[in-house]
Scaffold this motif. Sequence first.
Motif, short mmCIF file in Angstrom:
data_model
loop_
_atom_site.label_atom_id
_atom_site.label_comp_id
_atom_site.label_asym_id
_atom_site.label_seq_id
_atom_site.Cartn_x
_atom_site.Cartn_y
_atom_site.Cartn_z
N ALA A 1 6.73 13.79 20.04
CA ALA A 1 7.67 14.59 20.84
C ALA A 1 7.55 14.24 22.32
N ASN A 2 6.34 13.97 22.80
CA ASN A 2 6.16 13.64 24.22
C ASN A 2 6.88 12.34 24.59
N VAL A 3 6.70 11.29 23.79
CA VAL A 3 7.33 10.02 24.15
C VAL A 3 8.85 10.08 24.00
N LEU A 4 9.34 10.94 23.10
CA LEU A 4 10.79 11.03 22.93
C LEU A 4 11.45 11.89 23.99
N SER A 5 10.67 12.61 24.79
CA SER A 5 11.27 13.43 25.85
C SER A 5 11.85 12.55 26.96
N GLU A 6 11.14 11.51 27.36
CA GLU A 6 11.63 10.54 28.35
C GLU A 6 11.16 9.16 27.91
N PRO A 7 11.87 8.55 26.96
CA PRO A 7 11.38 7.32 26.36
C PRO A 7 11.59 6.07 27.20
N VAL A 8 10.63 5.16 27.09
CA VAL A 8 10.77 3.78 27.58
C VAL A 8 10.59 2.90 26.35
N LEU A 9 11.59 2.06 26.06
CA LEU A 9 11.61 1.28 24.82
C LEU A 9 11.29 -0.19 25.08
N TRP B 1 22.05 10.91 23.62
CA TRP B 1 21.40 10.01 24.56
C TRP B 1 22.48 9.35 25.43
N ILE B 2 22.08 8.98 26.65
CA ILE B 2 22.98 8.27 27.55
C ILE B 2 22.25 7.05 28.11
N GLY C 1 19.68 1.76 33.39
CA GLY C 1 19.16 0.64 32.63
C GLY C 1 18.24 1.00 31.48
N ALA C 2 18.28 2.25 31.02
CA ALA C 2 17.42 2.67 29.90
C ALA C 2 18.05 3.88 29.23
N PRO C 3 17.69 4.14 27.97
CA PRO C 3 18.22 5.33 27.31
C PRO C 3 17.53 6.59 27.82
N ALA C 4 18.30 7.64 28.05
CA ALA C 4 17.74 8.93 28.47
C ALA C 4 18.30 10.00 27.54
N ILE C 5 17.46 10.95 27.16
CA ILE C 5 17.89 12.03 26.29
C ILE C 5 18.58 13.08 27.15
N SER C 6 19.88 13.24 26.97
CA SER C 6 20.64 14.19 27.79
C SER C 6 20.69 15.58 27.18
N ARG C 7 20.51 15.66 25.86
CA ARG C 7 20.51 16.96 25.19
C ARG C 7 19.77 16.82 23.87
N SER C 8 18.96 17.81 23.53
CA SER C 8 18.25 17.75 22.26
C SER C 8 17.88 19.15 21.78
N GLY C 9 17.75 19.29 20.49
CA GLY C 9 17.32 20.55 19.89
C GLY C 9 16.36 20.26 18.75
N TRP C 10 15.24 20.95 18.74
CA TRP C 10 14.23 20.75 17.71
C TRP C 10 14.19 21.95 16.78
N LYS C 11 13.87 21.70 15.52
CA LYS C 11 13.69 22.80 14.58
C LYS C 11 12.59 22.44 13.58
N GLY C 12 12.01 23.49 12.99
CA GLY C 12 10.94 23.28 12.03
C GLY C 12 9.60 23.73 12.57
N SER C 13 8.58 23.64 11.74
CA SER C 13 7.22 24.01 12.13
C SER C 13 6.25 22.98 11.58
N CYS C 14 5.05 22.95 12.16
CA CYS C 14 4.08 21.92 11.80
C CYS C 14 2.76 22.55 11.35
N PRO C 15 2.16 22.01 10.30
CA PRO C 15 0.81 22.44 9.91
C PRO C 15 -0.21 21.87 10.87
N PRO C 16 -1.40 22.47 10.95
CA PRO C 16 -2.42 21.99 11.88
C PRO C 16 -2.72 20.50 11.75
N ARG C 17 -2.69 19.95 10.53
CA ARG C 17 -3.06 18.55 10.34
C ARG C 17 -2.08 17.58 11.00
N LEU C 18 -0.86 18.05 11.33
CA LEU C 18 0.15 17.18 11.93
C LEU C 18 0.43 17.49 13.40
#
Length: 274
Positions: A238-246, A208-209, A213-230
Motif C-alpha cells: 500500500a505504501n509504494v502504491l500511494s506514490e509509485p515510481v516504476l 491514475w494520471i 513524466g510518471a504515473p500518479a494516483i489521482s483517486r483511490s479507494g481501498w476495501k477489505g481487511s487483513c489478518p495479522p500474518r499479512l
Amino acid sequence: MGARRRWQARGVYAAGLAVALPLTACSSDSGADVDVLGSWVLVSGSTAAGPLEVAPGSRVSLTFEDGQAGGRAPCNDYGSDYEIRGSAFELTGEGMSMTYVGCEGAEGELESAYLSALGDVETVARDADALTLTGDDVELELRLAPAWPRADVVGHTWRLHTWTDASGTERRPGWKPAMRPFLRLEETGEKGGRITASTGCRSMAGRWIDWRGAPAISRSGWKGSCPPRLMDQELAVANVLSEPVLELRTAAGGPELVVRDAHGTGESVVVYRR
C-alpha cells in the motif's frame, strides 16, 4: 489532506492550504538558450554548509515543463514557476508551494538543504543528460530520468513476485483465498485511466494520471481487511502504491515491474511479474 507550506526564494515560508498535488501558475521560458524540459533526478549537490547527503535509494526529482518546475523531495512534493533567459535561472511567482508532511533525520536535512539551494540557483547549464544548477555557494547536479515505460506497463496484469520488509529483507507474498496480490493499469485516455490492485488481503480501485513524466494516483479507494500474518505485506504494498515510481527490468523469469515509494528509500520496494 495536510497543510502546505509556501517557500520563498530564500527558504522563508508561511502556512497555506493543502492540495493533493502542488498547484503552480504558468510563466514563460520563451527565448531560453538552455533546454531543461523533462524530468531530472538529483545526483549530488553542495552548499556553503557542505555537500548534500544523497542517500543510496533516495530519489529527489525535478521536472521542468513550460514555465513550471516541481517534483518530489525526500518527503514532500513541491512546485514553482520559473524563468530561464540564456543561462540565467530564476524561480518566479509567489515562491515554492509544497505539501506539508513531517520530515525528520537525514531525509529532513536533505529536503531542507535541497529546497533552500534550489531557491538560491542563479544559472543553469546542460551537458547531454547532465544538468548543473549553480548559485552563490550552491551547486546541484542532476541527471535526466528516462521516461516511465508506459506502453509496456499499461494493459497488463502484474502479479506480486517479492516485497521488501522494514529490515530490507526480500519476502515472498502470501494472500487470502481469491486475493492474490496484483497491479493493473488501464488506459482510457491520453492523460491516464483506471488502476486496480490487491495487497493480498485488501483491494483497491481508482484512477491514475500521467503527471510530470510518471504515473500518479489521482483517486483511490481501498476495501477489505487483513489478518495479522499479512499486515507487513499490506503496509509495504500500500505504501509504494500511494506514490509509485516504476522501473521495468528484464529478469530470468521475464519482465519485472519494480515499484518504489516516491518518498522512500531503496528498501521500500515491491516487484511484480506478468
